[in-house]
Write an enzyme that holds these catalytic residues in place. Structure first.
Site, PDB file in Angstrom:
ATOM      1  N   ASP A 112       0.820  -1.207   0.000  1.00 18.70           N
ATOM      2  CA  ASP A 112       0.000   0.000   0.000  1.00 18.70           C
ATOM      3  C   ASP A 112       0.859   1.264   0.000  1.00 18.70           C
ATOM      4  OD1 ASP A 112      -2.727   1.253   0.424  1.00 18.70           O
ATOM      5  OD2 ASP A 112      -1.692   2.011   2.195  1.00 18.70           O
ATOM      6  N   ALA A 113       0.494   2.230  -0.845  1.00 23.80           N
ATOM      7  CA  ALA A 113       1.053   3.587  -0.853  1.00 23.80           C
ATOM      8  C   ALA A 113       2.563   3.605  -0.645  1.00 23.80           C
ATOM      9  CB  ALA A 113       0.344   4.447   0.196  1.00 23.80           C
ATOM     10  N   THR A 114       3.293   2.950  -1.533  1.00 22.21           N
ATOM     11  CA  THR A 114       4.749   2.904  -1.383  1.00 22.21           C
ATOM     12  C   THR A 114       5.392   4.273  -1.605  1.00 22.21           C
ATOM     13  OG1 THR A 114       4.937   2.172  -3.692  1.00 22.21           O
ATOM     14  CG2 THR A 114       4.937   0.474  -1.986  1.00 22.21           C
ATOM     15  N   GLN A 128     -10.946   3.581  -5.640  1.00 18.96           N
ATOM     16  CA  GLN A 128     -11.664   4.447  -6.573  1.00 18.96           C
ATOM     17  C   GLN A 128     -13.174   4.331  -6.436  1.00 18.96           C
ATOM     18  OE1 GLN A 128      -9.964   6.700  -7.892  1.00 18.96           O
ATOM     19  NE2 GLN A 128      -7.954   5.807  -7.511  1.00 18.96           N
ATOM     20  N   GLY A 155     -14.582   3.101  -3.070  1.00 20.04           N
ATOM     21  CA  GLY A 155     -14.832   3.380  -1.658  1.00 20.04           C
ATOM     22  C   GLY A 155     -14.464   4.776  -1.214  1.00 20.04           C
ATOM     23  N   GLU A 196       1.642  -0.110  -4.846  1.00 21.40           N
ATOM     24  CA  GLU A 196       0.669   0.946  -5.143  1.00 21.40           C
ATOM     25  C   GLU A 196       1.443   2.252  -5.048  1.00 21.40           C
ATOM     26  OE1 GLU A 196      -3.184   3.429  -3.600  1.00 21.40           O
ATOM     27  OE2 GLU A 196      -1.832   2.431  -2.209  1.00 21.40           O
ATOM     28  N   HIS A 254     -10.959  -0.848  -4.800  1.00 17.46           N
ATOM     29  CA  HIS A 254     -11.533  -0.416  -3.521  1.00 17.46           C
ATOM     30  C   HIS A 254     -11.346   1.079  -3.306  1.00 17.46           C
ATOM     31  CE1 HIS A 254      -7.348  -0.586  -2.041  1.00 17.46           C
ATOM     32  NE2 HIS A 254      -7.763   0.279  -1.143  1.00 17.46           N
ATOM     33  N   HIS A 277      -8.262   6.715 -14.310  1.00 21.18           N
ATOM     34  CA  HIS A 277      -8.608   8.135 -14.233  1.00 21.18           C
ATOM     35  C   HIS A 277      -9.043   8.679 -15.593  1.00 21.18           C
ATOM     36  CE1 HIS A 277      -7.182   7.666 -10.304  1.00 21.18           C
ATOM     37  NE2 HIS A 277      -6.040   8.329 -10.347  1.00 21.18           N
ATOM     38  N   PHE A 282      -4.951   4.775 -16.268  1.00 23.85           N
ATOM     39  CA  PHE A 282      -5.998   4.223 -17.136  1.00 23.85           C
ATOM     40  C   PHE A 282      -7.364   4.468 -16.511  1.00 23.85           C
ATOM     41  CE2 PHE A 282      -8.846   0.680 -18.204  1.00 23.85           C
ATOM     42  CZ  PHE A 282      -8.853   0.749 -19.591  1.00 23.85           C
TER      43      PHE A 282
END
Length: 621
Positions: free
Chosen positions: A263-265, A394, A396, A298, A392, A327, A325
């Site tokens: 997550d969020a690297t 885009q 949630g 990510e 999840h 977005h 892609f």
């Protein structure tokens, strides 16, 4: 399949008892409180580490650890918290499960079709066992890997998982650790890889005792969207890095998982000689040989360095979530234009670039990021980009959890699905999109009352920057993350998948994945032979080699008015063009015929959006 490995901290069992080890920088003393025994002092083995051996303890033993005069806490590296993140830890023997996957070697990257799911809402029961029962349906669909949203123990009864507190312990809400092993073992028997979303860029706000035991896990030298940064390169960082790498290895070795989504690297700031991601990749290669292991970052930066091998100066990741892609498609189809969508025009040229290259931004200025964004993807495999039209985040992170197919017509949705599922990148589906589920996916938590109130307030305040929620009354209508109804509304209603309109979408998704497996996923892709062009303002034309010889051609018309005559001067009237798939809604077919005429492919179709997949075999290429 079995690899010998022992975690640095936590518990280690032998025939006579259990060895317990904890990292406690700054502690003067540590005591072990083992159920049924008197408290015992733990010996200091180095400046920050304490250890003891408990004769007679074994699997099922409950215990807590006490630092100095504090109240006894759970083990920060506990393998299970049966009574929740604040309860006692339980000793788990990771070696007793009867695995049947000794011959399993994994799924190669070029064959991946990833299905992201949240264990707690994927089924009505919300457990590992219930998810396991649904695996045959995913195999029948054409999925080759499932990706579990974070399962590390969290506070409360339901949570997305990004508030993880006990990083080594599967959530007790989902079942026993062996239930997770059974899920993985069954998946492997069916030919499915299992990936897990893990979070190392922050800790949850409640129950994360790792921060109490290891205050050096945070640093003021770096910041992140969640506050203080994780200490990866300062004093005390060696133990922090060890915990992270051991957590990675636990999931891959003790649970036989096939990879991780990190997550969020981009929030993992690390100025060490070896970046933490490279250390992870290096240790995985050394400790988990002989299997296909996927390490997917990510990361919003579009950096080719993430995907380059370590000997070439890269970080050794095998994939990256490439949101460009999504977005571009969402802006084109639904008109989203604020926040991160503001940097996208959403035209078909942009969508074509995302399909052709793997991402759109390759160094251009991006206003939302306040500077240049991206590098050229030319030197990385095109299938390393994981793309989607739903995930999840885009879904949630929208105020009402609405999915793209809730906002566009069935025909438009199927056209977008055609492009996604035949693109050369690795496609990711989010649970339920295969039948266009009616269920939203909302943001939900179950924190204690005071923290929950802050979460509700913060969630609604966050949407104040969007024009649709400038009115305070509009923000008040955003579902409360703390409400049980919010969690319940997000559960998949599997029974609707057989209803006529949903069944049509499901059948088309299945058919498109069958085409993908036959023509695209059978071998690694050559990005140099991928062409994707816009056809007017609403059409796209994708051309790539077919694994069955010749060319695979995908045509998508998002408006129902794009050009239907596609020049190909090399075509002769006696060449063969095979229609592999043409989207159709519950109202019937949209494409009525395809023919070669005067050096062009001519498509006869109703004035509706559609997707079409063609095969030009042999010499027609």
């Amino acid at each position: 399949m079995t690899t010998r490995w022992t975690p640095t901290y936590g518990t280690h069992l032998d025939e006579a008892g259990v060895r317990m080890r904890v990292c406690a920088p700054g502690a003067a003393s540590v005591r072990a409180h083992v159920e049924g025994q008197a408290p015992m002092d733990m010996a200091r083995v180095d400046a920050d580490t304490f250890e003891t051996y408990v004769p007679g303890a074994g699997a099922g033993t409950r215990y807590r650890l006490q630092m100095d005069d504090h109240t006894p806490w759970p083990d920060p590296c506990s393998r299970w918290q049966p009574d929740g993140v604040h309860g006692p830890s339980m000793v788990i023997d990771p070696t007793t499960f009867a695995w049947t996957d000794a011959s399993w070697r994994g799924v190669p990257r070029h064959r991946l079709v990833i299905y992201e799911l949240h264990v707690g809402t994927f089924t009505p029961e919300g457990t590992f066992a219930a998810a396991m029962a649904r695996l045959p349906a995913l195999v029948d669909l054409g999925v080759t890997a499932i990706e579990l949203m974070p399962i590390a123990a969290f506070p409360g009864r339901w949570n997305w998982g990004y508030d993880g507190a006990a990083l080594f312990a599967p959530s007790e809400q989902y079942g026993h650790p062996d239930d997770l092993r059974a899920l993985v073992d069954r998946a492997h028997a069916l030919g499915l890889a299992v990936l897990l979303d893990v979070v190392y860029n922050h800790l949850g706000p409640d129950g994360a005792y790792l921060a109490a035991w290891m205050p050096t896990i945070f640093t003021d030298r770096h910041t992140s969207p969640w506050g203080r940064g994780i200490n990866l390169d300062g004093p005390g960082s060696a133990a922090v890095r060890r915990v992270i790498c051991d957590n990675v290895l636990q999931w891959l070795i003790e649970y036989h998982l096939d990879g991780l989504r990190l997550d969020a690297t981009h929030a993992l700031t690390d100025h060490s000689r070896e970046h933490i991601l490279a250390q992870i990749a290096r240790e995985v290669a050394a400790c988990v040989p002989g299997r296909e292991i996927h390490l997917i970052a990510e990361d919003e930066r579009n950096l080719d360095t993430l995907l380059h091998p370590i000997p070439e100066g890269g970080f050794g990741m095998t994939g990256v979530w490439a949101d460009d892609f999504h977005h571009a498609v969402r802006r084109h189809l639904a008109g989203d234009h604020e926040a991160w969508f503001s940097d996208f025009r959403g035209n078909t040229d942009e969508i074509a670039a995302a399909v052709r290259d793997g991402w759109v931004f390759t160094g251009q200025h991006a206003a939302h990021y306040d500077g240049p964004r991206g590098t050229s993807p030319a030197g990385v495999p095109i299938e390393a980009s994981v793309i989607c039209v739903q995930n999840h985040d885009q879904v949630g992170n929208r105020a009402h959890g609405e999915r793209l197919h809730h906002q566009v017509s069935d025909a438009t949705w199927l056209a977008a699905s055609t492009l996604l599922l035949t693109s050369p990148e690795t496609p990711l589906l989010f649970m339920g999109q295969e039948w266009a589920t009616s269920a939203p996916f909302l943001y939900f938590t179950d924190h204690e009352e005071a923290l929950g109130a802050l979460v509700i307030e913060g969630r609604r305040r966050e949407f104040g920057r969007f024009s649709a929620f400038g009115d305070p009354e509009a923000r008040e209508r955003i579902p409360s993350p703390q409400a049980e109804a919010t969690w319940r509304a997000s559960r998949l209603p599997w029974e609707e998948s057989t209803q006529p309109s949903h069944a049509v979408v499901l059948a088309q998704t299945r058919a498109l994945l069958a085409v993908r497996h036959a023509h695209v996923a059978a071998q690694p892709r050559d990005r140099g032979r991928v062409r994707c062009e816009s056809i007017g303002s609403d059409g796209l034309w994708l051309e790539q080699p077919s694994a069955r010889d010749g060319l695979l051609l995908t045509y998508v018309d998002f408006s129902g008015t794009a050009t239907r005559r596609l020049p190909r001067p090399s075509l002769r009237s006696d060449d063969t063009v095979v229609v592999l798939h043409a989207t159709a809604t519950s109202a019937g077919a949209i494409v009525h015929g395809v023919r070669i005429e005067d050096g062009a492919i001519v498509i006869d179709a109703s004035p509706e959006p559609f997707g079409l997949v063609l095969h030009l075999p042999g010499g027609a290429a």
